[in-house]
Design a protein around this motif. Structure first.
Motif, PDB file in Angstrom:
ATOM      1  N   ALA A 130       0.818  -1.219   0.000  1.00 18.11           N
ATOM      2  CA  ALA A 130       0.000   0.000   0.000  1.00 18.11           C
ATOM      3  C   ALA A 130       0.856   1.274   0.000  1.00 18.11           C
ATOM      4  O   ALA A 130       0.597   2.205  -0.751  1.00 18.11           O
ATOM      5  CB  ALA A 130      -0.940  -0.005   1.207  1.00 18.11           C
ATOM      6  N   GLY A 172       2.288   6.157  -4.350  1.00 19.39           N
ATOM      7  CA  GLY A 172       0.920   6.647  -4.228  1.00 19.39           C
ATOM      8  C   GLY A 172       0.757   7.622  -3.077  1.00 19.39           C
ATOM      9  O   GLY A 172      -0.006   8.587  -3.164  1.00 19.39           O
ATOM     10  N   TYR A 199       4.073   3.699 -13.155  1.00 17.29           N
ATOM     11  CA  TYR A 199       4.717   3.654 -11.846  1.00 17.29           C
ATOM     12  C   TYR A 199       6.235   3.539 -12.003  1.00 17.29           C
ATOM     13  O   TYR A 199       7.002   4.182 -11.282  1.00 17.29           O
ATOM     14  CB  TYR A 199       4.184   2.425 -11.091  1.00 17.29           C
ATOM     15  CG  TYR A 199       4.239   2.508  -9.581  1.00 17.29           C
ATOM     16  CD1 TYR A 199       3.220   3.126  -8.879  1.00 17.29           C
ATOM     17  CD2 TYR A 199       5.282   1.943  -8.862  1.00 17.29           C
ATOM     18  CE1 TYR A 199       3.239   3.195  -7.498  1.00 17.29           C
ATOM     19  CE2 TYR A 199       5.316   2.000  -7.481  1.00 17.29           C
ATOM     20  CZ  TYR A 199       4.282   2.625  -6.804  1.00 17.29           C
ATOM     21  OH  TYR A 199       4.306   2.697  -5.435  1.00 17.29           O
ATOM     22  N   PHE A 236      -6.153   3.484  -5.268  1.00 19.71           N
ATOM     23  CA  PHE A 236      -4.758   3.350  -5.684  1.00 19.71           C
ATOM     24  C   PHE A 236      -3.847   3.221  -4.471  1.00 19.71           C
ATOM     25  O   PHE A 236      -2.990   2.344  -4.389  1.00 19.71           O
ATOM     26  CB  PHE A 236      -4.340   4.558  -6.525  1.00 19.71           C
ATOM     27  CG  PHE A 236      -2.944   4.457  -7.068  1.00 19.71           C
ATOM     28  CD1 PHE A 236      -2.709   3.818  -8.276  1.00 19.71           C
ATOM     29  CD2 PHE A 236      -1.869   4.983  -6.381  1.00 19.71           C
ATOM     30  CE1 PHE A 236      -1.421   3.702  -8.782  1.00 19.71           C
ATOM     31  CE2 PHE A 236      -0.575   4.876  -6.876  1.00 19.71           C
ATOM     32  CZ  PHE A 236      -0.353   4.232  -8.078  1.00 19.71           C
TER      33      PHE A 236
END
Ligand code: TRP
Length: 439
Positions: A25, A29, A107, A228
């Motif tokens: 996670a 982001g 990314y 995201f």
């Protein structure tokens, strides 16, 4: 084939699970995407909508993914096939693979910029640069295509190398130490940032919501960012769920991971916006925001060389622990469903992503389309299907059994069920249709 895997690995303890899921996670982001999207979408008002979405949609979707994975003890495709044989739900997994390609492509480009900033920090090339010069430096990186492509492919190669040889366990060991270190550096940055002259304007931008800024677009962006950042909506968390022991609490895991992720994002905002305003830089300048703002802070600090270098190195590592989870989704699909050998699957997946990544490095509109389409459309759509599946398709007993498998009564269960049956699907659908201009 996954369905006859003899014995499945599981995480040894609660911290292991949380570290692994948080490793996926927490990444670009939080530190690159969250501040730039917030800056483009009105600041404080966006933050409020974002927090609401993490809580009422993010956490329930994460619990849903975890329980599907733990019940099925399989990867995302296998899981849906096993829980709903003969139905089309495994397409969530197929969509997830598509999303993984798109996300990993842009990314890797951003991670490539990060690597270049490691190099610039190492050679002390950012020292003494004026705020205007920082903008130029960033624009140069983007404009020098060969350079961008070089770093993009280097990052992707490193990701593929790790995924291929499956040393995630080693990586996990390091991230447990390195991610808290990243947090520490952000805290140090915050101290410098908020004590700059003119910093309070940045704090106001972040924490004083101007409700007139909330449009359907802003709401869609907040939803996409929540998906995201939490790595939800495409089945990564289903796979993690399959490694969690029955004695662990799924609700507790989802809540801890979401809190950690949100904390890092908000702290990144607190580090960046005061500095942006103090140096007279527009908060809505898009994807370059972190790369332009933070080096200015390093230039104003004692030990700036050291902190700058350490920051970009740690950001690269945070990006790696996220990118391996993305590549793993594709590789799992190639090996388990298309029956490719792991090595070959990894290089094919990385090869395709590399080509897409090169396209992103060369063309910023493609970059933007990949970024927005995956976050704002594919992930929420995946999340919508996942909550419908858990809320309406598999029946009411299984989710409860799975959530309470740790032997504790889930007092929140009724609320959870209400949210995934009604609140989350309606909210996602509305935001979605409105954001696309269909209603
Ligand atoms: N959440 C990661 C970040 O914030 C990116 C990421 C990793 C991701 N795996 C994902 C996003 C799966 C969506 C789905 O940097």
């Amino acid at each position: 084939m996954s369905s006859n895997t003899p014995s499945r690995d599981s995480f040894t303890n609660k911290f292991g699970i949380i570290a692994a899921a948080a490793g996926s996670a927490i990444g670009l982001g939080n530190i690159w995407r969250f501040p730039y999207v917030l800056g483009e979408n009105g600041g404080g008002a966006f933050l409020l909508v974002y927090l609401a979405f993490v809580l009422i949609i993010g956490v329930p979707v994460m619990i849903s993914e975890l329980l599907i994975g733990r019940r099925a003890q399989l990867n995302v495709f296998g899981a849906f096939r096993k829980l709903a044989p003969g139905q089309f739900w495994y397409l969530i997994g197929v969509m997830g693979v598509g999303a993984a390609f798109l996300i990993l492509a842009f990314y890797s480009v951003v991670a490539g910029w990060t690597l270049h900033y490691v190099y610039l920090s190492l050679t002390n090339s950012l020292a003494g640069n004026t705020p205007g010069g920082m903008i130029e430096t960033f624009e140069n990186v983007q404009a020098t295509k060969g350079l961008s492509v070089f770093w993009t492919l280097l990052f992707l190669g490193a990701t593929a190398y790790i995924v291929r040889s499956g040393i995630e366990k080693g990586i996990e060991k390091y991230t447990k130490v390195l991610m808290p270190l990243l947090l520490l550096i952000i805290l140090i940055l915050i101290v410098r940032s908020v004590t700059l002259e003119g910093a309070s304007e940045g704090l106001a931008f972040l924490f004083n919501p101007d409700f007139s800024k909330i449009t359907s677009d802003v709401v869609l962006e907040a939803l996409g960012q929540a998906f995201f950042s939490l790595s939800i909506g495409m089945g990564v968390i289903v796979t993690y769920g399959s490694y969690i022991k029955k004695s662990e609490s799924l609700g507790g895991t989802a809540l801890s991971v979401s809190l950690a992720d949100t904390l890092i994002a908000v702290l990144a905002g607190v580090a960046i916006f005061p500095a942006a305003f103090a140096f007279d830089m527009a908060p809505n300048q898009g994807p370059g925001l972190v790369f332009i703002t933070l080096p200015n802070i390093f230039n104003q600090m004692v030990g700036g060389y050291f902190f700058g270098l350490l920051f970009f190195v740690l950001l690269t590592i945070a990006a790696l622990t996220s990118s391996i989870s993305l590549l793993e989704v594709v590789v799992a699909y190639f090996t388990e469903e298309l029956k490719l050998k792991r090595k070959r699957a990894t290089w094919i997946a990385a090869g395709i992503t590399g080509i897409l990544g090169i396209v992103c490095a060369f063309n910023s509109s493609v970059f933007n389309v990949f970024d927005k389409f995956s976050s704002n459309i594919l992930l929420p759509l995946g999340g919508l299907l996942i909550v419908i599946f858990v809320g309406w398709v598999i029946g009411p007993t299984m989710p409860r059994e799975e959530i309470e498998a740790d032997g504790r009564k889930a007092h929140y269960y009724k609320g959870f069920l209400f949210i995934i049956k009604f609140v989350a699907p309606v909210a996602i659908a509305l935001v979605f249709l409105k954001g696309l201009g269909w209603i």
